[in-house]
Design a protein around this motif. Structure first.
Motif, mmCIF file in Angstrom:
data_model
loop_
_atom_site.group_PDB
_atom_site.id
_atom_site.type_symbol
_atom_site.label_atom_id
_atom_site.label_comp_id
_atom_site.label_asym_id
_atom_site.label_seq_id
_atom_site.Cartn_x
_atom_site.Cartn_y
_atom_site.Cartn_z
ATOM 1 N N THR A 57 0.832 -1.209 0.000
ATOM 2 C CA THR A 57 0.000 0.000 0.000
ATOM 3 C C THR A 57 0.860 1.250 0.000
ATOM 4 N N ARG A 58 1.882 1.251 0.816
ATOM 5 C CA ARG A 58 2.752 2.429 0.882
ATOM 6 C C ARG A 58 3.348 2.745 -0.487
ATOM 7 N N PHE A 70 0.222 6.598 7.136
ATOM 8 C CA PHE A 70 -0.344 5.264 6.982
ATOM 9 C C PHE A 70 0.525 4.216 7.676
ATOM 10 N N GLU A 71 1.828 4.269 7.447
ATOM 11 C CA GLU A 71 2.702 3.252 8.032
ATOM 12 C C GLU A 71 2.734 3.331 9.550
ATOM 13 N N CYS A 73 0.110 4.469 11.417
ATOM 14 C CA CYS A 73 -1.230 4.280 11.982
ATOM 15 C C CYS A 73 -1.806 2.878 11.776
ATOM 16 N N TYR A 74 -1.689 2.342 10.563
ATOM 17 C CA TYR A 74 -2.381 1.091 10.249
ATOM 18 C C TYR A 74 -2.021 -0.046 11.215
ATOM 19 N N GLY A 462 -5.884 3.832 8.802
ATOM 20 C CA GLY A 462 -5.228 2.846 7.945
ATOM 21 C C GLY A 462 -6.212 2.111 7.069
ATOM 22 N N ILE A 465 -7.075 4.224 4.048
ATOM 23 C CA ILE A 465 -6.027 4.240 3.028
ATOM 24 C C ILE A 465 -6.023 2.933 2.244
#
Length: 479
Positions: A57-58, A70-71, A73-74, A462, A465
């Motif tokens: 995803t990143r 994102f990295e 939080c998810y 997350g 996203i």
């Protein structure tokens, strides 16, 4: 090192080698936005499937700051809140909310929700979910009216603010606020886990006993034969922390709806017939009926669940609907069965804005869309708009305080690219440099925020996203 671990390291190394993020080499992006995750050796739980999804995803996110958010939080729930063990000879998973050392039935279910779809291919995740489903069953059997629990089910140490509560406290209970969604979330999670994995292991006799307690509690709180056993009062200067009339709440007429004393924000209801909670109960009861037939061939219990769902649904259509200024039908937020209705929305889920997300209605349902639109307007007294963002709050943190959760939920429930893009902008510009979502922030000053460690909001961000990456990847490439 096992094979899955080696594969994961190769995947992550490949993603980093020569890859670009928004035109910036990943190594440079990493120096600008260093990870705020705990070092691997200090993480509470690690899933190879989750780490692989983070890497995939990143790589799709064009904006380095959004990718960094994102990295961070998810995986925050897994990194920081999971406590694995065994209890009563079974796998046990206890999940704290973040900066409060207790487990809410609602929060713990929601915190791990974005990982359910990955469990079929990750034994470690299946172990986590089995333990959590067992723990939920144990908690519900201790007290189906409680919202939060302690790690030790024998402990008599409620949360500091709950120690003077006037209610029937039991060992293992951290707080005893009766909220309909506390019993809905564990069913939603169990149903999704079973659908994703086909795993029958956690659905044993103890789980079945707990589910019978859920049905009995919902029936009891229809209050057709009096108020039932639950009452709650708290000596507090905050009126949303206690209840009226000896702790039984405002007067109502028994019309078939389930009574709630508190909302998912843990704030007291104005009118005890909380409409989003009843809609959630209908959905959860139908899921429970499906589970009971598929797992145990218990058609009698499934029939009782379906009958109650039908009864509540009919009452919702009769008493839970009101009109907007143009005469169109919308959902009320709370009612009393006498004809009094309250329209508002709160950032916590279930609320009017989150009904489709929770599976209470289709996303294109006209009544839901009108209710959602009105919740995101000055018609809702807890809709705030300022220099930093627009969003929904609630009484819990007061006026002007926007909850990122509301912005995330707006993005999750939208099919409009412009609306989703705006939600992403607001979320990226209001984390106050921390790299995480918060409980609430001031509409004009994101540096004024509450709860630096609120895992549900982090994981929910997350999830947004991941959903955008799957359905609208171009929004992330050009975010």
């Amino acid at each position: 090192m096992n094979t899955s671990r080696r594969s994961l390291l190769k995947l992550m190394a490949g993603a980093a080698g020569g890859a670009m993020l928004g035109g910036i080499p990943l190594v440079h992006a990493a120096s600008r936005f260093p990870s705020h995750r705990p070092p691997p050796g200090k993480r509470k739980f690690t899933s190879a499937a989750v780490e692989a999804l983070i890497a995939r995803t990143r790589a799709k996110i064009g904006d380095p700051e959004l990718a960094w958010l994102f990295e961070n939080c998810y995986p925050n729930t897994l990194d920081t809140t999971v406590q694995l063990g065994s209890l009563g000879g079974k796998p046990d998973t206890f999940i704290v909310t973040g900066d409060i050392d207790a487990m809410w039935l609602r929060d713990s279910s929601a915190q791990v929700w974005p990982y359910v779809s990955l469990a079929a291919h990750d034994e470690a995740l299946r172990r986590l979910f089995r333990g959590l489903i067992h723990r939920h069953a144990r908690c519900i059997s201790i007290d189906p009216y409680a919202n939060a629990f302690l790690p030790d089910p024998r402990a008599n140490a409620p949360l500091s603010w709950a120690q003077q509560d006037l209610t029937d406290m039991r060992p293992g209970v951290a707080e005893r606020k009766w909220e309909i969604d506390s019993l809905c979330y564990p069913i939603r999670l169990a149903h999704a886990y079973w659908q994703a994995t086909g795993d029958r292991q956690p659905f044993d006799d103890d789980w079945r006993t707990a589910m019978h307690a859920v049905l009995a509690t919902f029936r009891q709180q229809q209050r057709r034969h009096g108020p039932g056993p639950y009452h709650f009062q708290r000596p507090s200067a905050n009126p949303t922390d206690t209840q009226f009339l000896g702790g039984y709440g405002q007067p109502t007429r028994a019309v078939g709806l389930i009574h709630a004393m508190f909302r998912p924000s843990d704030d007291a209801c104005v009118y005890p017939l909380f409409i989003p909670g009843n809609l959630f109960a209908v959905s959860s009861l139908r899921q429970l009926a499906q589970l009971s037939i598929a797992l145990h061939d218990d058609r009698a219990f499934a029939g009782e669940c379906t009958a109650l769902a039908d009864e509540v649904e009919q009452a919702l259509q009769k008493f839970g609907v009101m009109r907007d200024g143009q005469g169109n039908e919308i959902w009320a937020y709370e009612v009393d069965g006498y004809g009094n209705q309250l329209f508002m929305d709160d950032a916590n889920a279930p609320g009017l804005s989150s009904l489709a997300y929770l599976g209470c209605c289709p996303g294109d349902d006209a009544r839901y869309r009108r209710s959602r639109a009105l919740a995101w307007s000055p018609r809702n007294p807890y809709f705030f708009q300022g220099r930093a963002a627009q969003g929904i709050g609630g009484p819990h943190q007061g006026l002007r305080m926007i909850w990122p959760m509301s912005i995330i939920m707006r993005g999750l429930s939208s099919d409009d690219d412009g609306e989703i893009r705006q939600c992403l902008r607001w979320l990226k510009t209001t984390h106050a440099g921390t790299g995480f979502m918060h409980e609430a922030f001031d509409q004009d000053d994101p540096a004024h925020f509450t709860r630096a460690w609120f895992a549900w909001a982090n994981t929910l961000f997350g999830e947004l996203i991941v959903q955008v990456a799957a359905q609208r990847p171009e929004l992330l490439r050009h975010a």
